[in-house]
Design an enzyme around this catalytic site. Structure first.
Site, PDB file in Angstrom:
ATOM      1  N   GLU A   3       1.087  -1.231  -0.331  1.00  0.00           N
ATOM      2  CA  GLU A   3      -0.204  -0.329  -0.183  1.00  0.00           C
ATOM      3  C   GLU A   3       0.775   1.420  -0.142  1.00  0.00           C
ATOM      4  O   GLU A   3       0.433   2.026   1.008  1.00  0.00           O
ATOM      5  CB  GLU A   3      -1.147  -0.001   0.936  1.00  0.00           C
ATOM      6  CG  GLU A   3      -1.901  -0.063   1.058  1.00  0.00           C
ATOM      7  CD  GLU A   3      -2.886   0.336  -0.064  1.00  0.00           C
ATOM      8  OE1 GLU A   3      -3.375  -0.757  -1.507  1.00  0.00           O
ATOM      9  OE2 GLU A   3      -2.922   0.751  -1.035  1.00  0.00           O
TER      10      GLU A   3
HETATM   11  C1  LIG Z   1       1.886  -9.859  -0.311  1.00  0.00           C
HETATM   12  C2  LIG Z   1       1.860  -8.517  -0.807  1.00  0.00           C
HETATM   13  C3  LIG Z   1       0.813  -8.526  -0.847  1.00  0.00           C
HETATM   14  C4  LIG Z   1       0.681  -7.530  -2.135  1.00  0.00           C
HETATM   15  N1  LIG Z   1      -0.844  -6.587  -2.356  1.00  0.00           N
HETATM   16  C5  LIG Z   1      -0.846  -5.838  -3.292  1.00  0.00           C
HETATM   17  C6  LIG Z   1      -2.093  -5.509  -4.227  1.00  0.00           C
HETATM   18  O1  LIG Z   1      -3.417  -6.359  -3.665  1.00  0.00           O
HETATM   19  N2  LIG Z   1      -2.011  -5.134  -5.247  1.00  0.00           N
HETATM   20  C7  LIG Z   1      -0.777  -4.129  -5.647  1.00  0.00           C
HETATM   21  O2  LIG Z   1      -1.446  -3.634  -6.639  1.00  0.00           O
HETATM   22  N3  LIG Z   1       0.256  -4.432  -5.452  1.00  0.00           N
HETATM   23  C8  LIG Z   1       0.407  -5.200  -4.641  1.00  0.00           C
HETATM   24  N4  LIG Z   1       1.451  -5.501  -3.752  1.00  0.00           N
HETATM   25  C9  LIG Z   1       2.788  -4.638  -4.001  1.00  0.00           C
HETATM   26  C10 LIG Z   1       3.079  -3.822  -3.113  1.00  0.00           C
HETATM   27  O3  LIG Z   1       2.070  -2.682  -2.730  1.00  0.00           O
HETATM   28  C11 LIG Z   1       4.176  -3.527  -3.864  1.00  0.00           C
HETATM   29  O4  LIG Z   1       5.430  -4.348  -3.042  1.00  0.00           O
HETATM   30  C12 LIG Z   1       4.614  -1.905  -2.743  1.00  0.00           C
HETATM   31  O5  LIG Z   1       4.324  -1.035  -3.700  1.00  0.00           O
HETATM   32  C13 LIG Z   1       6.041  -1.864  -3.076  1.00  0.00           C
HETATM   33  O6  LIG Z   1       6.917  -1.563  -4.346  1.00  0.00           O
HETATM   34  P1  LIG Z   1       7.976  -2.422  -5.047  1.00  0.00           P
HETATM   35  O7  LIG Z   1       7.991  -4.002  -4.032  1.00  0.00           O
HETATM   36  O8  LIG Z   1       7.875  -2.646  -6.235  1.00  0.00           O
HETATM   37  O9  LIG Z   1       9.259  -1.795  -4.212  1.00  0.00           O
HETATM   38  P2  LIG Z   1       9.809  -0.376  -4.976  1.00  0.00           P
HETATM   39  O10 LIG Z   1       9.008   0.068  -5.426  1.00  0.00           O
HETATM   40  O11 LIG Z   1      11.500  -0.810  -6.008  1.00  0.00           O
HETATM   41  O12 LIG Z   1      11.378   0.174  -3.913  1.00  0.00           O
HETATM   42  C14 LIG Z   1      12.248  -1.035  -2.852  1.00  0.00           C
HETATM   43  C15 LIG Z   1      12.570  -0.042  -1.858  1.00  0.00           C
HETATM   44  O13 LIG Z   1      13.054   1.164  -2.257  1.00  0.00           O
HETATM   45  C16 LIG Z   1      12.106   2.197  -2.278  1.00  0.00           C
HETATM   46  N5  LIG Z   1      12.292   3.591  -3.143  1.00  0.00           N
HETATM   47  C17 LIG Z   1      10.546   2.944  -4.465  1.00  0.00           C
HETATM   48  N6  LIG Z   1      10.698   4.508  -4.749  1.00  0.00           N
HETATM   49  C18 LIG Z   1      11.328   5.641  -5.015  1.00  0.00           C
HETATM   50  C19 LIG Z   1      11.271   6.989  -4.651  1.00  0.00           C
HETATM   51  N7  LIG Z   1      11.214   7.750  -5.075  1.00  0.00           N
HETATM   52  N8  LIG Z   1      11.686   7.618  -2.588  1.00  0.00           N
HETATM   53  C20 LIG Z   1      12.524   7.100  -2.296  1.00  0.00           C
HETATM   54  N9  LIG Z   1      12.775   5.721  -2.224  1.00  0.00           N
HETATM   55  C21 LIG Z   1      12.162   5.220  -3.143  1.00  0.00           C
HETATM   56  C22 LIG Z   1      11.366   1.655  -1.261  1.00  0.00           C
HETATM   57  O14 LIG Z   1      10.356   2.734   0.312  1.00  0.00           O
HETATM   58  C23 LIG Z   1      11.574   0.263  -0.609  1.00  0.00           C
HETATM   59  O15 LIG Z   1      11.863   0.747  -0.164  1.00  0.00           O
HETATM   60  C24 LIG Z   1       1.399  -6.148  -2.679  1.00  0.00           C
HETATM   61  C25 LIG Z   1       3.216  -6.950  -1.556  1.00  0.00           C
HETATM   62  C26 LIG Z   1       3.275  -8.140  -1.181  1.00  0.00           C
HETATM   63  C27 LIG Z   1       4.788  -8.600  -0.642  1.00  0.00           C
END
Ligand SMILES: Cc1cc2nc3c(=O)[nH]c(=O)nc-3n(C[C@H](O)[C@H](O)[C@H](O)COP(=O)(O)OP(=O)(O)OC[C@H]3O[C@@H](n4cnc5c(N)ncnc54)[C@H](O)[C@@H]3O)c2cc1C
Length: 588
Positions: free
Chosen positions: A441
């Protein structure tokens, strides 16, 4: 085993977060305290006596994928059926579509209880409720007529499909496609990952809300549209028709919330001979999908914050019970026979009190956020003020509460000693479950950025200061009260709120000067600083309404609130060294 803290929840809603004055002023029509108490008591019973019983089997067996179908753990389907039969899915949903139209405050209080009992259970309906809100606000009448009643009752569940492998925090990179197919229909193609409850056997149909790009859409987030894509197409008579071209191709193996299916969803790949392209309908306007999805996400952010509160509550209950049973050593204050129950040791007491205080603070902030959402909905003249308040508090509710969930679950594990690391006690499972909430989220880092970059400027930069003035009035009431036992609480609160003001003005100045990188370097410590200072004021408000709460309020003020000063120094003085040292991390 979980015992829903119904009295604590009711107290916080009414006397800390603003429900009682709102009820007394008739802001929620004829809703009275009796009905509120009855609903909370029944939710507490259901959570403690029914949901909690299925937690262990959910954690141990998890959801299972076979031939694109997901089977939930034994007993979960029947539990879900009893839960929707109890009307719980419809609690805060719009009356027009069969909901009970009760305040969001009650909805989130109940959500806390479902999540304490079993977080993997609580997360499913959270997404359905978000879908209801997004459709209610943005969908056409025809879509509402066809889908909303069944989503409100819980007969069907909803999902939220944003994430793709290259598009997580950054939705600019989203690639899923939508092609117009005539008659208001679109064909959706692409892959979504990590979709919570994307596939399961709890309901006959699943309603996916999917972000995708139309042909020739502008690049970036201005070219994203929102589509409703049902698992089974629905006839005009409401009957289920053909299987749509969307299916689950994989389930993630996760650290926690094992019973919550986290699905890879494939759209438009010709599933089981279907003509390729999942059939969907536009929600809201073309290319304005992100704004529609934000309706859902804001709701979901507060709901995820409740998961943090919920885990913290459960971990605290478990740790206090264990500390009263487990005997080790001899505490000076203990006069009984044999070894001392560890709850007598000051270090264990410090852990337990820290857990209690952080849980209560996170609850107070989250319920106050829900209160603001309610007031924005029912207010005549001051809706804009309450909307700003809800917007300001949402990142605190999400990020602080979920950080607290992890912190408190970790402390709870510590109180259990070695047994905490062994699965048998359940302390480890809470820690595993808690860990996802700061990530999904919108990660907590993204929440902190949202707070600084988008929420501090609200109301020309003044809304936040109006809020701090309200907090200061709570702190001042401690100074002027006749109640005894507050110790140095008033001084600590004044200092913390001064630090909050100073840090806020500092960040606002950086933003005004266009030095946003420096401001964002301090965003995460600022969010915690803000939450601790606000939380201290809320604890004081509670203690003024109920003297039995004074000792915990004083403990927090004299033991934990001092962290605010150190956080302020990080916000104000940390950016330069961070940027400098950070260079060494970057590979050439
Ligand atoms: C169990 C689970 C359930 C989920 N359920 C859903 C769902 O129902 N629907 C859905 O659409 N998604 C879902 N997700 C996805 C989830 O919302 C994303 O994993 C989350 O938004 C982070 O994206 P990412 O994993 O690509 O991490 P990334 O975006 O790659 O982030 C990696 C790290 O970099 C940091 N970062 C990234 N961009 C920036 C920035 N601009 N400035 C500073 N820091 C930054 C982040 O804070 C994080 O620490 C789910 C994920 C999991 C693991």
């Amino acid at each position: 085993m979980y015992r829903a803290p119904v009295k604590d929840i009711a107290f916080t809603l009414k006397h800390v977060a603003g429900l009682k004055p709102a009820l007394d002023a008739g802001i929620f029509g004829d809703l009275g305290e009796d009905l509120v108490d009855a609903i909370l008591a029944e939710a507490g019973r259901f959570a403690s006596e029914e949901v909690a019983l299925l937690y262990k089997i959910g954690d141990e067996q998890g959801a299972v994928l076979k031939d694109a179908a997901v089977t939930m753990p034994p007993g979960w389907k029947a539990l879900y059926r009893r839960w929707i039969d109890g009307g719980w899915n419809a609690l805060s949903a719009p009356e027009e579509f069969g909901g009970q139209g009760l305040p969001t405050m009650l909805g989130v209080a109940a959500l806390e209880m479902w999540n304490s009992a079993a977080m993997a259970f609580g997360i499913g309906p959270t997404l359905t409720m978000g879908a209801v809100e997004a459709l209610d606000k943005h969908a056409s009448q025809a879509l509402k007529a066809k889908y909303l009643e069944k989503l409100v009752s819980g007969e069907w569940m909803g999902t939220m499909n944003l994430t793709e492998s290259q598009a997580g925090s950054d939705l600019n990179a989203l690639r899923a496609r939508a092609e117009p197919a005539g008659d208001g229909i679109y064909r959706i193609f692409g892959q979504k990952i990590f979709i919570t409850y994307g596939e399961h056997d709890l309901t006959d149909n699943i309603v996916h809300l999917v972000l995708a790009r139309l042909p020739d859409a502008p690049a970036g987030t201005r070219g994203i549209s929102l589509f409703l894509v049902p698992k089974f197409l629905v006839g005009d008579d409401g009957a289920l028709g053909a299987r749509n071209d969307v299916f689950c191709s994989g389930l993630e193996h996760k650290l926690g919330i094992h019973a919550s299916p986290t699905c890879t969803m494939i759209y438009g790949d010709g599933f089981e001979g279907a003509s390729p392209g999942a059939i969907g309908w536009l929600v809201g306007e073309e290319n304005r999908g992100l704004a529609c999805m934000f309706t859902m996400m804001n709701n979901a952010r507060l709901a995820i914050g409740m998961q943090g509160v919920a885990i913290a509550e459960m971990a605290t209950q478990k740790a206090i019970a264990y500390a009263n049973e487990r005997r080790q050593g001899k505490a000076a204050s203990y006069e009984g026979p044999g070894m001392t129950p560890i709850v007598h040791h000051p270090d264990v007491q410090r852990n337990l009190l820290t857990m209690k205080a952080l849980t209560q603070i996170a609850r107070a902030i989250s319920y106050s956020c829900a209160h603001a959402i309610d007031r924005a909905r029912v207010s005549d003249g001051d809706a804009a003020h309450w909307r700003d308040r809800a917007n300001l508090l949402t990142p605190l509710a999400k990020a602080f509460s979920t950080d607290v969930g992890v912190e408190v679950a970790s402390l709870g594990l510590q109180v259990h000693g070695g047994m905490g690391f062994i699965e048998e006690t359940g302390a480890a499972a809470l820690y595993r479950d808690a860990r996802i909430a700061p990530i999904y989220e919108g990660t907590n880092g993204i929440q902190a950025i949202d707070l600084v970059a988008r929420k501090l400027p609200l109301g020309g930069g003044e809304h936040v200061h109006g809020y701090i003035v309200e907090l200061a009035a709570m702190a001042n009431s401690v100074r002027t009260s006749n109640l005894r036992g507050f110790g140095r609480t008033a001084d600590s609160l004044d200092r913390a709120l001064d630090d909050l003001t100073e840090a806020t003005r500092f960040l606002q100045k950086l933003l005004a000067d266009g030095r946003s990188d420096e401001a964002l370097a301090g965003a995460t410590p600022y969010l915690r600083l803000f939450s601790l200072a606000a939380g201290g004021a809320y604890l004081a408000r509670g203690a003024l309404a109920d003297q039995s709460r004074v000792p915990l309020c004083r403990f927090f003020a004299e033991n934990l609130l001092g962290e605010v000063r150190a956080l302020k120094e990080r916000v104000i003085g940390g950016a330069e060294s961070l940027a400098d040292a950070g260079k060494a991390l970057i590979s050439a």
